[in-house]
Design a protein around this motif. Structure first.
Motif, PDB file in Angstrom:
ATOM      1  N   TYR A  93     -33.352   8.537 -49.479  1.00  0.00           N
ATOM      2  CA  TYR A  93     -33.267   9.041 -48.102  1.00  0.00           C
ATOM      3  C   TYR A  93     -34.004  10.365 -47.947  1.00  0.00           C
ATOM      4  O   TYR A  93     -34.653  10.618 -46.930  1.00  0.00           O
ATOM      5  CB  TYR A  93     -31.808   9.188 -47.669  1.00  0.00           C
ATOM      6  CG  TYR A  93     -31.263   7.927 -47.051  1.00  0.00           C
ATOM      7  CD1 TYR A  93     -31.649   7.550 -45.773  1.00  0.00           C
ATOM      8  CD2 TYR A  93     -30.388   7.110 -47.753  1.00  0.00           C
ATOM      9  CE1 TYR A  93     -31.177   6.380 -45.203  1.00  0.00           C
ATOM     10  CE2 TYR A  93     -29.911   5.936 -47.197  1.00  0.00           C
ATOM     11  CZ  TYR A  93     -30.309   5.574 -45.913  1.00  0.00           C
ATOM     12  OH  TYR A  93     -29.850   4.417 -45.361  1.00  0.00           O
ATOM     13  N   GLN A 113     -36.392   3.427 -40.308  1.00  0.00           N
ATOM     14  CA  GLN A 113     -37.687   2.781 -40.098  1.00  0.00           C
ATOM     15  C   GLN A 113     -38.708   3.745 -39.521  1.00  0.00           C
ATOM     16  O   GLN A 113     -38.389   4.856 -39.135  1.00  0.00           O
ATOM     17  CB  GLN A 113     -37.515   1.572 -39.188  1.00  0.00           C
ATOM     18  CG  GLN A 113     -37.010   0.391 -39.978  1.00  0.00           C
ATOM     19  CD  GLN A 113     -36.260  -0.602 -39.125  1.00  0.00           C
ATOM     20  OE1 GLN A 113     -36.015  -0.349 -37.952  1.00  0.00           O
ATOM     21  NE2 GLN A 113     -35.894  -1.711 -39.730  1.00  0.00           N
ATOM     22  N   ASP A 140     -28.548   0.043 -48.503  1.00  0.00           N
ATOM     23  CA  ASP A 140     -28.527  -0.741 -49.722  1.00  0.00           C
ATOM     24  C   ASP A 140     -28.824   0.100 -50.976  1.00  0.00           C
ATOM     25  O   ASP A 140     -28.417  -0.245 -52.075  1.00  0.00           O
ATOM     26  CB  ASP A 140     -29.535  -1.878 -49.512  1.00  0.00           C
ATOM     27  CG  ASP A 140     -29.948  -2.520 -50.784  1.00  0.00           C
ATOM     28  OD1 ASP A 140     -29.058  -3.036 -51.439  1.00  0.00           O
ATOM     29  OD2 ASP A 140     -31.138  -2.487 -51.105  1.00  0.00           O
ATOM     30  N   THR A 183     -30.046   8.701 -40.223  1.00  0.00           N
ATOM     31  CA  THR A 183     -30.427   7.752 -41.269  1.00  0.00           C
ATOM     32  C   THR A 183     -30.773   6.368 -40.741  1.00  0.00           C
ATOM     33  O   THR A 183     -31.211   5.515 -41.499  1.00  0.00           O
ATOM     34  CB  THR A 183     -29.272   7.567 -42.261  1.00  0.00           C
ATOM     35  OG1 THR A 183     -28.149   7.042 -41.537  1.00  0.00           O
ATOM     36  CG2 THR A 183     -28.898   8.870 -42.909  1.00  0.00           C
ATOM     37  N   ASP A 201     -29.305  -0.315 -39.948  1.00  0.00           N
ATOM     38  CA  ASP A 201     -30.648  -0.877 -39.802  1.00  0.00           C
ATOM     39  C   ASP A 201     -31.644  -0.281 -40.788  1.00  0.00           C
ATOM     40  O   ASP A 201     -32.744  -0.795 -40.957  1.00  0.00           O
ATOM     41  CB  ASP A 201     -31.188  -0.624 -38.388  1.00  0.00           C
ATOM     42  CG  ASP A 201     -30.304  -1.304 -37.356  1.00  0.00           C
ATOM     43  OD1 ASP A 201     -29.700  -2.326 -37.714  1.00  0.00           O
ATOM     44  OD2 ASP A 201     -30.225  -0.790 -36.231  1.00  0.00           O
ATOM     45  N   GLY A 202     -31.259   0.832 -41.387  1.00  0.00           N
ATOM     46  CA  GLY A 202     -32.183   1.489 -42.299  1.00  0.00           C
ATOM     47  C   GLY A 202     -33.096   2.444 -41.543  1.00  0.00           C
ATOM     48  O   GLY A 202     -33.151   2.453 -40.309  1.00  0.00           O
ATOM     49  N   ASN A 247     -24.015   5.927 -43.393  1.00  0.00           N
ATOM     50  CA  ASN A 247     -23.718   4.984 -42.325  1.00  0.00           C
ATOM     51  C   ASN A 247     -23.283   5.717 -41.051  1.00  0.00           C
ATOM     52  O   ASN A 247     -23.692   5.366 -39.943  1.00  0.00           O
ATOM     53  CB  ASN A 247     -22.614   4.037 -42.810  1.00  0.00           C
ATOM     54  CG  ASN A 247     -22.487   2.831 -41.913  1.00  0.00           C
ATOM     55  OD1 ASN A 247     -23.380   2.571 -41.107  1.00  0.00           O
ATOM     56  ND2 ASN A 247     -21.396   2.113 -42.048  1.00  0.00           N
ATOM     57  N   SER A 272     -25.815   7.905 -38.356  1.00  0.00           N
ATOM     58  CA  SER A 272     -26.878   6.926 -38.134  1.00  0.00           C
ATOM     59  C   SER A 272     -28.016   7.510 -37.295  1.00  0.00           C
ATOM     60  O   SER A 272     -29.123   6.997 -37.323  1.00  0.00           O
ATOM     61  CB  SER A 272     -26.306   5.664 -37.479  1.00  0.00           C
ATOM     62  OG  SER A 272     -25.539   6.044 -36.365  1.00  0.00           O
ATOM     63  N   PHE A 298     -39.638   3.016 -46.502  1.00  0.00           N
ATOM     64  CA  PHE A 298     -38.405   2.530 -45.900  1.00  0.00           C
ATOM     65  C   PHE A 298     -37.228   2.981 -46.767  1.00  0.00           C
ATOM     66  O   PHE A 298     -37.360   3.179 -47.967  1.00  0.00           O
ATOM     67  CB  PHE A 298     -38.454   0.993 -45.868  1.00  0.00           C
ATOM     68  CG  PHE A 298     -37.243   0.356 -45.259  1.00  0.00           C
ATOM     69  CD1 PHE A 298     -36.945   0.511 -43.913  1.00  0.00           C
ATOM     70  CD2 PHE A 298     -36.381  -0.401 -46.056  1.00  0.00           C
ATOM     71  CE1 PHE A 298     -35.829  -0.082 -43.362  1.00  0.00           C
ATOM     72  CE2 PHE A 298     -35.265  -1.001 -45.499  1.00  0.00           C
ATOM     73  CZ  PHE A 298     -34.989  -0.833 -44.151  1.00  0.00           C
ATOM     74  N   SER A 299     -36.090   3.175 -46.122  1.00  0.00           N
ATOM     75  CA  SER A 299     -34.875   3.420 -46.892  1.00  0.00           C
ATOM     76  C   SER A 299     -33.703   2.828 -46.136  1.00  0.00           C
ATOM     77  O   SER A 299     -33.655   2.898 -44.914  1.00  0.00           O
ATOM     78  CB  SER A 299     -34.658   4.918 -47.093  1.00  0.00           C
ATOM     79  OG  SER A 299     -33.549   5.126 -47.927  1.00  0.00           O
ATOM     80  N   SER A 300     -32.767   2.207 -46.871  1.00  0.00           N
ATOM     81  CA  SER A 300     -31.616   1.597 -46.195  1.00  0.00           C
ATOM     82  C   SER A 300     -30.353   1.845 -46.998  1.00  0.00           C
ATOM     83  O   SER A 300     -30.404   2.280 -48.148  1.00  0.00           O
ATOM     84  CB  SER A 300     -31.834   0.100 -46.036  1.00  0.00           C
ATOM     85  OG  SER A 300     -31.717  -0.516 -47.289  1.00  0.00           O
TER      86      SER A 300
END
Ligand SMILES: Nc1ncnc2c1ncn2[C@@H]1O[C@H](COP(=O)(O)OP(=O)(O)OP(=O)(O)O)[C@@H](O)[C@H]1O
Ligand SMILES: [Mg+2]
Lengths: 286, 342, 250
Positions: free
Chosen positions: B82, B155, B251, B148, B152-153, B142, B145, B247-249
């Motif tokens: 992130y 983008q 996950d 971050t 949805d991650g 989370n 948001s 990208f970062s999510s």
């Protein structure tokens, strides 16, 4: 407000039945079993298959869930777990994570990845109002069953011959063997019983917790919280921890939904740092 | 100065054993770097192997060398990921190498802060605490948001060219070279670290913390240090992921990632630095192959490998690495070794 | 005479068991002081308290005038107090060479050095070599500790402590279970310690105790039963009774 408390207690009781087997295997056999939830999931699916597909009565199915999970637990213990009791914790972690992954994928393969519910008999649906508190019948049932189980367990561990043998086997395996106690069988039976309880909890809990293949992963941390926060020196510790966790989780989701599970994880970390032996463990006196 | 005794001469050689380079190590790195030219159409997967290898190396530092059992190492990977993505997105640090260092440092700060939580308690406590930290960070990512991107991650990140010159191309050519160089540099540092008195002290703490204290080693300080360093490594690995995928999510924080990582390291073997690297190659190749066969049931195979590894015995399964390890550690390769080591 | 190490009213309780019972004891600088007593008397527990491996229930510990009751174990080592263990406590994955080298590096304050390759500091190798030679470990210096025979491991156990160059050395049954040749090695290296080092020896073998010590303290049931010059304690019939009572039980 009281309804939330009531729901929390039901949830907590359920967690206790789910996790107490883990408490025993961890505390008494020093086994880090991350796969405990897999046995609970097995129980849940047994219930669903029996009730929904085969039309077996709900009660019978619940009892079957217990025995099927216990049988799986017994076989797994004899075949695999016996070999990891003495291995380092790293091996136990690897092995049981492996089992979790396998069970998740296997459940996905056999049952599909979507969430499933068991049909609950009419008599257990709806609410009763007592003193103005709305109490779900099903949750009331859970409290009754789980409460009875908790008392029964306490009795078995403290007052029966099996309980004292188990404690002896755990205190000192060598001496226990010397006394002619079959330590291997005691462990296997205990493990099977704990797995059976998990299966029973999983079956009872399909309605409340939801059941899908990721169940063992999703609830792993909850079971571990119950055990580590409650301590493993007795079953009252995990019992109190389950109730606390259940109430905190339900209340948290209701009052501060934005914070999600954040609060629970933070509390867990704080408790573990503050009392590594668990919140309700007696001071170690060896 | 008096002439050293024969034993002293032997001691001087013996103590450098851990620092000495073995020919196989050169082979390994030459092979790795030649992939830049020899396997151009595999660069995307090789990139994944490179950051995974770095991530596993980071776990090896704490598990293999300090004996800390962690199930939440993804926490630092996620922070790094992130951090790198956010730095680029908001144009705070646009040059990737600098941003990568910054991402690592941010992860290291988080590692330092949480290391104190890992000092107390037994394996299970550590396991729970590390897992808890990763979960808490995931929840935080989370919740915030706005920052971050939540579930949805994150983008819409664009990466500037590396050093202002090399673009991240869609075939991953530059990305792979970049990841490999970062991996190599950090590997060299880790290798050096583990051949130092600090590295020996870590091994001693892992082997017997009681005695380590009894010879005056500040066990807690050592553990905090290595945990922080490992968090830096993990953060850099996460940063590489974010930079090469833009990208970062959420996950990145997941439990599966921490668990997979354990497998990666265990396949290759702990405590000799190459385990994570070799493990990453095997893991990704396996994943590539099996995921094509049965994408949905990939976890089953991971699980099976773990179960078999433990049942057969990690030592026995990993015996194939033993000659490599002993050679790498002990082979007398004096003339060149002396020069390399100092 | 100056006092190197002393305790005042030291108590350690394990649940209901009092393992150390109000112990006030003084070890003079440069003393050769033996600590004896039947099994379970609390000798090892006392060492654990002195070195900070256990926290006392009450009482104080003073090392060279400094109150170290709450000091960390590593700080006590830095202040010059080092121990050996009754049951070997070694580093299974390190070699004797590395073990001794590590102890010396720590003592010299290089232990946190994470950039310099181990063994490249001048003078270090000679010092390691001297200790390895003295404890007959030179021939196995590159073998993993975990595969050494017991006698060698025991030598290493003592060698590590001596590598720390202690001012106060606490030896917990150093010669227990050691084959004869190695036993001789251990005893002679203890005898060869500089005169200004304070040595406290726990030992069950009375021949060793009398050969070594000038002063003897007898611990029974956690408390100091009696204490005095070696010759006096040797003559004390009560001491014999304590030991005989014990050996009849055994
Ligand atoms: N960690 C502990 N927890 C509980 N009891 C302990 C602990 N350590 C020692 N004890 C008890 O304290 C008493 C004293 O033990 P200690 O090891 O100090 O005896 P000792 O004099 O060294 O005996 P030996 O000659 O056998 O080595 C014993 O009864 C022992 O069981
Ligand atoms: Mg003793």
């Amino acid at each position: 407000m009281l309804t939330i408390l009531f729901d929390g207690i039901a949830y907590g009781m359920l967690l206790f039945v789910l996790a107490c087997g883990l408490s025993v295997t961890l505390g008494l056999m020093n086994l880090v079993n991350l796969a405990h939830g897999a046995f609970a999931m097995a129980g849940g699916y047994v219930l669903v298959i029996l009730v929904n597909n085969l039309g077996v009565p709900f009660w019978v199915s619940i009892i079957c869930a217990f025995f099927v999970s216990a049988a799986i637990g017994f076989v797994m213990e004899k075949a695999f777990y016996v070999h990891v009791y003495r291995k380092p914790h790293l091996d136990q972690v690897l092995f049981t994570i492996g089992l979790v992954f396998m069970s998740v994928a296997a459940a996905d393969f056999a049952m599909g990845s979507s969430q499933v519910f068991a049909r609950i008999p009419q008599a257990l649906q709806g609410q009763i109002h007592v003193f103005g508190i709305g109490m779900g019948r099903y949750r009331l049932l859970i409290i009754a069953i789980c409460g009875a189980l908790a008392l029964g367990l306490q009795y078995v561990l403290v007052y029966t011959r099996f309980g004292s043998r188990l404690r002896a086997a755990v205190d000192d395996q060598r001496v226990a063997r010397g006394l002619g106690i079959n330590v291997g069988n005691i462990f296997a039976l205990t493990f099977a019983f704990g797995s059976g309880l998990a299966g029973l909890g999983g079956a009872l809990g399909t309605e409340i917790l939801g059941l899908d293949p990721t169940f063992p992963l999703k609830y792993m941390i909850y079971f571990l919280i119950v055990v580590t926060v409650g301590g493993t020196s007795s079953i009252t510790g995990p019992f109190l921890a389950s109730l606390l966790l259940g109430i905190a989780d339900v209340a948290g989701k209701y009052y501060v939904p934005k914070l999600g599970a954040f609060v629970i994880y933070t509390i867990m970390i704080v408790v573990l740092i503050w009392r590594p032996q668990g919140l309700f463990a007696r001071a170690a006196n060896k | 100065m008096t002439e050293p005794t024969p034993t002293a001469k032997l001691a001087a050689q013996g103590i450098l054993a851990r620092a000495r380079w073995h020919p196989l190590e050169f082979v390994f790195w030459i092979a790795a770097f030649s992939a830049i030219w020899l396997l151009p159409n595999k660069h995307l997967i090789l990139t994944e192997i490179a950051w995974l290898a770095l991530f596993a190396l980071s776990l090896d530092l704490i598990l293999g060398y300090a004996g800390i059992l962690s199930l939440g190492h993804a926490a630092f990977f996620g922070v790094g990921s992130y951090a790198a993505a956010l730095l680029a997105k908001h144009g705070i640090i646009t040059e990737p190498v600098l941003a990568l260092v910054a991402a690592g440092l941010i992860a290291a700060v988080v590692g330092f802060a949480t290391s104190f939580l890992m000092l107390r308690g037994a394996d299970l406590t550590r396991l729970m605490v590390s897992l808890g930290v990763a979960l808490v960070l995931r929840e935080l990512a989370n919740k915030f948001s706005d920052l971050t991107g939540g579930a949805d991650g994150l983008q819409g990140v664009t990466m500037e060219p590396i050093l202002g010159r090399f673009r991240f191309d869609m075939f991953g050519h530059n990305g792979f070279a970049y990841c490999l160089i970062v991996l190599f540099v950090l590997f060299l540092a880790a290798r050096r670290l583990m051949a130092s008195p600090f590295g020996l002290a870590l091994l001693s703490v892992k082997g017997n913390p009681l005695r380590a204290r009894a010879i005056g080693i500040n066990v807690d300080a050592r553990l905090v240090t290595i945990y922080t360093i490992a968090a830096f490594y993990a953060g850099v690995a996460g940063g590489l992921l974010a930079q090469t995928t833009a990208f970062s999510s959420l996950d990145v924080f997941s439990f599966d990632r921490s668990a997979d990582l354990l497998l990666v390291l265990i396949i290759g073997g702990t405590g000799y630095l190459y385990g994570g690297l070799i493990g990453a190659v095997i893991f990704k190749v396996m994943q590539d192959y099996l995921a094509v066969l049965t994408p949905q049931y990939w976890p089953f195979w991971i699980g099976l490998v773990l179960v078999v590894l433990v049942m057969v015995g990690r030592d026995r399964m990993l015996r194939w690495t033993e000659p490599v390890r002993t050679l790498a550690n002990r082979l007398d390769w004096r003339a060149k070794g002396q020069g390399q080591a100092s | 005479m100056t006092v190197a190490l002393e305790t005042t009213n030291l108590v350690k309780q394990f649940g209901g068991l009092t393992a150390t019972d109000n112990v006030s004891i003084q070890f003079e600088a440069g003393a050769r002081h033996a600590l004896i007593g039947p099994n379970g008397a609390g000798k090892t527990t006392l060492i654990n308290l002195l070195t900070g491996m256990l926290k006392p229930t009450s009482g104080r510990i003073i090392l060279n005038g400094v109150d170290i009751t709450d000091a960390s174990p590593q700080r006590r080592v830095r202040l010059g107090m080092v121990r050996t263990f009754q049951i070997n406590q070694l580093f299974p994955d390190l070699t004797p060479l590395e073990t001794v080298g590590l102890a010396i590096s720590e003592r010299r304050g290089d232990g946190a050095d994470f950039w310099r390759v181990a063994g490249t500091k001048p003078g270090l190798n000679q010092e390691i070599a001297d200790i390895l030679d003295r404890f007959r470990l030179a021939d196995v210096m590159n073998a993993k500790t975990s595969i050494l025979p017991y006698g060698k491991q025991r030598l290493l156990e003592i060698a590590v402590a001596i590598a720390c160059k202690p001012k106060v050395l606490l030896l917990d049954e150093p010669a227990a279970g050691v084959p004869d040749e190695e036993r001789h090695e251990i005893l002679s290296s203890i005898a060869a310690l500089p005169k200004d080092v304070t040595v406290v020896l726990i030992e069950h073998d009375m021949d060793i105790v009398f050969a070594f010590s000038e002063r003897i303290s007898v611990l029974v049931n956690g408390g100091v039963f009696t204490e005095g010059p070696a010759a006096e304690v040797a003559r004390d019939p009560r001491v014999k009774a304590v030991y005989l009572g014990e050996s009849l039980d055994a």
